[in-house]
Scaffold this motif. Structure first.
Motif, PDB file in Angstrom:
ATOM      1  N   ALA A  46     -11.378  -4.283   2.182  1.00 45.31           N
ATOM      2  CA  ALA A  46     -11.520  -2.930   1.242  1.00 45.31           C
ATOM      3  C   ALA A  46     -12.226  -1.899   2.209  1.00 45.31           C
ATOM      4  CB  ALA A  46     -12.239  -3.247  -0.063  1.00 45.31           C
ATOM      5  N   CYS A  58      -5.484  -2.301   3.171  1.00 46.84           N
ATOM      6  CA  CYS A  58      -5.887  -1.056   2.322  1.00 46.84           C
ATOM      7  C   CYS A  58      -6.022   0.112   3.231  1.00 46.84           C
ATOM      8  CB  CYS A  58      -7.303  -1.390   1.784  1.00 46.84           C
ATOM      9  SG  CYS A  58      -8.529  -1.574   3.026  1.00 46.84           S
ATOM     10  N   VAL A 102       0.954  -1.199  -0.089  1.00 46.43           N
ATOM     11  CA  VAL A 102       0.131  -0.165   0.029  1.00 46.43           C
ATOM     12  C   VAL A 102       0.882   1.284  -0.160  1.00 46.43           C
ATOM     13  CG1 VAL A 102      -1.794   1.363   1.555  1.00 46.43           C
ATOM     14  CG2 VAL A 102      -1.849  -1.075   1.161  1.00 46.43           C
TER      15      VAL A 102
END
Length: 192
Positions: A110, A68, A28
């Motif tokens: 997510a 995420c 990320v």
């Protein structure tokens, strides 16, 4: 001359990272020319784009499968083989919430904007969590195999999930209801 940002005028810089002992499952990009990696070795490591290890966030006992950021970049969310979803404050790198309820590996996570977290698991469920309270708003059931793929619409509160038996389902994240089953069984679906 070595540039200190990830992208050079000729493309990617050649930098070697050798901190993980097993394969890296997720990357990320973070603000401030940094990125974080997670691995089967249970480690989450923050690097500067010039190659320097900035912080070893935590050593898990189990693999960290996916990560995420929330839209506001205030939280990083991680999914692990320990059946938890963890919410990390990106300023202090402390866990603010450990979301429990899955009964098997959490494959992916997510974020919808900065209000919802969606997690998928080998336990054949999809869970929708409130970012602020950590409350599980919905447990979405309908898959008959390991839920392995996840995509969330950035504009509507909808998600599509796929399981290893080839079933793909579109969900309403607001109500927790199934909108439609797109594919019912068939070859394995590994990526969306």
């Amino acid at each position: 001359m070595k540039e200190d940002n990830f992208f050079s005028t000729s493309g990617f810089m050649e930098v070697s990272y050798h901190e993980h002992s097993r394969f890296v499952g997720s990357l990320v990009s973070l603000p401030g020319k940094r990125f974080i990696s997670s691995s089967e070795d249970g480690r989450m490591i923050i690097y500067g784009y010039a190659g320097k290890v900035l912080k070893n966030v935590q050593d898990y006992a189990d693999p960290v499968n996916y990560m995420c950021l929330t839209e506001d970049k205030k939280y990083l969310v991680s999914a692990s083989d320990d059946c938890t979803v963890k919410v990390w404050d990106t300023d202090s790198w402390q866990i603010v919430r450990a979301l429990t309820g899955h009964t098997n590996y959490v494959s992916k996570v997510a974020a919808f904007k900065s209000e919802l977290i969606i997690s998928i698991s080998k336990d054949e469920t999809v869970r929708v969590w409130d970012v602020t309270s950590g409350e599980c708003r919905h447990i979405l059931e309908g898959h008959q195999a390991w839920v392995y793929c996840l995509a969330v619409s950035p504009k509507s509160k909808k998600a599509i999930t796929a399981s290893l038996n080839g079933t793909m389902i579109v969900w309403n994240l607001e109500t927790g209801g199934k909108i439609v089953t797109l594919v019912d069984g068939g070859p394995d679906v590994m990526f969306l």
